[in-house]
Structure formats: structure tokens, C-alpha cells
Design an enzyme around this catalytic site. Structure first.
Site: not given
Ligand code: NAD
Length: 333
Positions: A124, A171, A204, A228
Site C-alpha cells: 500500500y 507469508k 492463508d 485489510d
């Protein structure tokens, strides 16, 4: 002494829901003094920008703001006016609680978690460009400074709110450098908080586990993009956008606002749910140390929900925004 608070009514449904929140917060007896400043799409004709400098100055001066949603005008310079506001004031921590509320029908009971999202970097940061005609590239920025400060913020919040566990979401198995750095910082910070449990989770797996057993999670801290997505997921667990409050907090200022946007199609109809903004107001009161007033407002909200008589359309009722606010204010009184 009264606390001066910047109030930004905002675009679309913003003026209705911020008026509702103001009524309810005033009913709590909290010593607040409002400084109303306008921002958003509606001020562009006058100031040539949705975010005029005097709005930022007001927030910098008062250090606390309650904000309605702002519409990001398409093709008007800003990628997002809300992202610009967060960057200007270095509001590095986005805090979004998701809590089961009485009387709101969902598939889950006993959800009570807080998502802490890093607000200033990751994908972002807005560093994106085209590469030739048929490709594009976006740069993911992660720094030690921002990662350490957001994880420390999450642990401090956990301590203050008497929470038991912080889960760092990443991740790093794929993004070894960026998410790997975030995770290394999280581990370092966690070591300084032996009183609070620390857990690591790949993003995930986090999504799956939140859907299976959200009651197992307490404070979740993560990078901007995952935060987000996970905070909307968490809002969905407890009744959706109409009841999802939020805060953007930095060292110099804090801006409290609902997670949802300006919902232009509902504007001016006095029909949307004011709870996300009212609950953002509860967070604001706590931030100012006005814990008793915060408790009174929260009890007023839960009493009206339990009664189930004055509810907006998204909660299965047909009450107006202003009627729901008045019912909560009456409960508090
Ligand atoms: P939105 O959140 O405004 O609305 C999506 C839908 O959610 C609405 O049509 C409505 O059905 C429902 N909804 C939202 N708030 C509700 C409430 N309080 N009660 C009941 N139902 C509610 O999302 P959008 O349509 O994608 O965005 C509209 C504008 O808002 C865009 O310009 C966007 O940039 C802006 N936006 C601003 C913020 C912010 O100011 N923080 C956040 C998100 C979007």
C-alpha cells in the site's frame, strides 16, 4: 477539563452517522468539545482538494478525531483520500476490533478479537508502475522500523486490554525477505513480553482458522494488505460492516472511524446503521482515558440490541439511523 475532538462529518452517509455518534457520546456525559471541519469530495469545489490543510492542522492540534467516511473521487489525484490522511499524520496502527454483540444474528458466538494492521507500508506504499505496454509492477516495502513499531503497539494494546495472546500473521515461507523481516521483528518484540503468549500463523491458514474457530484468537498483528483483508473477514464474523468500528493511531494523533465507506446510494435517507461509528466513538473515549463513559455507551448499545426493537435494516429492523441513536442515548440517560 473538556477534551477537544476534531469531528469530520464526511461524505455520503457520513453526516448522518457522525451526528448519531455525537448524540450518543454526548449522552454519556463525557467532557468533549467538538471542532467540526469538513473534508472529502464535497469540499473539492471550495478548496481544490478533498483534504485541505486546515483539516490536518485541526487533527494535529487536537490529536484526536472522529471521522465519517470520505469518498475518494475517481481521477482526482489521490489514490485514496483516506490513505493520504493516514500517511500525512503517520497513523501507523490500524486497530479493528471484532466482537460478538447480543441480538445480532451470526454463525459465531464468543468472538472477541482485535486486528492490528500496519498502516504505512507493504504493497500500500503506492509504488507501482507499468513495465512496457503489457506488464506492471508494484513494490512491497517492509522495514524493521515499521514492523517493530506495529508489533510493539500490538503487545502494548494486549497488555492494556488484558489480552492473553498475540498472533503475528505473515507469508514468510514465500516472501522470505519482506515477510521474513516482519516475522523476525515480531519474534524479537515478543521476547520482551513474556506475560503474553505469542503465536505465528501463515495468512492463508489464518483465514481458514478464523472461519473455523474465531474464538481461539485474541490480538492479531499483521502487514498492511493481509490486515485489510483479515479485518473485513473478522467484521463478517460478527455481523458485517454496519457494526465494524476502527481506529488509525499514531504517536501524534488518532483518528476513529467506521470500517465501512460513504455508501453513496444510501446517503440522506436516515437508514444506515450508526453502530460502527458509535463503537468507534467508544474506542475514542477509551483512548482519552474516559473509560466509564465508554462503558456507559457500550452498555447502551448492547441494551438496545438485546431489546431488538429499534434496529436498522441491516440488522433485520426498520428503524431510522436517528431513531437507533436516540434509543441508545435514552438507554444511557
Ligand atoms: P461502502 O462501505 O461505502 O458500502 C458498501 C455497502 O455496504 C453499502 O452499499 C451498504 O449496503 C453497506 N453499508 C456500508 N455501511 C453501512 C452501514 N453503516 N449500515 C448499513 N449498511 C452499510 O463501500 P463502497 O461502496 O465500496 O465505497 C463507497 C465510497 O466510500 C468510495 O468512494 C470509497 O472510496 C469510500 N470509502 C471510504 C472509507 C473511509 O472513509 N474510511 C472506507 C471505505 C470506502
Amino acid at each position: 477539563m473538556a477534551h477537544r475532538v476534531t469531528l469530520i462529518p464526511g461524505d455520503g452517509i457520513g453526516p448522518e452517522i457522525t451526528a448519531a455518534a455525537r448524540l450518543v457520546l454526548e449522552a454519556s456525559g463525557a467532557p468533549l468539545e467538538w471542532e467540526v471541519v469538513e473534508a472529502g469530495e464535497k469540499v473539492i469545489p471550495e478548496f481544490g482538494t478533498p483534504l485541505p490543510p486546515h483539516v490536518l492542522e485541526s487533527i494535529r492540534r487536537n490529536r484526536v478525531a472522529l471521522k465519517g467516511p470520505l469518498t475518494t473521487p475517481i481521477g482526482h489525484g489521490f489514490r485514496s483520500v483516506n490513505v493520504a490522511l493516514r500517511q500525512e499524520l503517520d497513523l501507523y496502527a490500524c486497530v479493528r476490533p471484532a466482537q460478538t454483540l447480543p441480538g445480532i444474528k451470526t454463525r459465531y458466538e464468543h468472538v472477541d478479537l482485535i486486528v492490528v494492521r500496519e498502516n504505512t507500508e507493504d504493497l500500500y506504499a503506492g509504488i507501482e508502475h507499468k513495465v512496457g505496454k503489457d506488464a506492471a509492477e508494484s513494490i512491497k516495502i517492509v522495514t524493521r522500523e515499521a514492523s517493530t513499531r506495529i508489533v510493539r503497539f500490538a503487545f502494548e494494546l494486549a497488555r492494556r486490554e488484558k489480552r492473553k495472546k498475540v498472533t503475528a500473521v505473515h507469508k514468510a515461507n514465500i516472501m522470505k525477505f519482506t515477510d521474513g523481516l516482519f516475522l523476525a521483528c515480531a519474534r524479537e518484540v515478543a521476547a520482551a513480553y513474556p506475560d503474553i503468549a505469542f503465536e505465528e500463523m501463515i495468512v492463508d491458514a489464518m483465514c481458514m482458522k478464523l472461519v473455523q474457530a474465531p474464538e481461539n484468537y485474541d490480538v492479531i498483528v499483521t502487514l498492511n494488505l493481509y490486515g485489510d483483508i483479515i479485518s473485513d473477514l473478522a467484521a463478517g464474523l460478527v455481523g458485517g460492516l454496519g457494526v465494524a468500528p476502527g481506529a488509525n493511531i499514531g504517536d501524534a494523533a488518532a483518528v476513529f472511524e467506521p470500517v465501512h465507506g460513504s455508501a453513496p446510494k444510501h446517503a440522506g435517507q436516515d437508514k444506515v446503521n450508526p453502530l460502527a461509528t458509535i463503537l468507534s466513538g467508544v474506542m475514542l473515549l477509551k483512548h482519552l482515558g474516559l473509560n466509564e463513559a465508554a462503558e456507559r455507551v457500550f452498555k447502551g448499545v448492547t441494551a438496545v440490541l438485546r431489546e431488538g426493537k429499534v434496529l436498522t435494516y441491516d440488522l433485520g429492523g426498520n428503524a431510522r439511523t436517528s431513531e437507533m441513536a436516540a434509543a441508545i442515548a435514552a438507554q444511557i440517560a
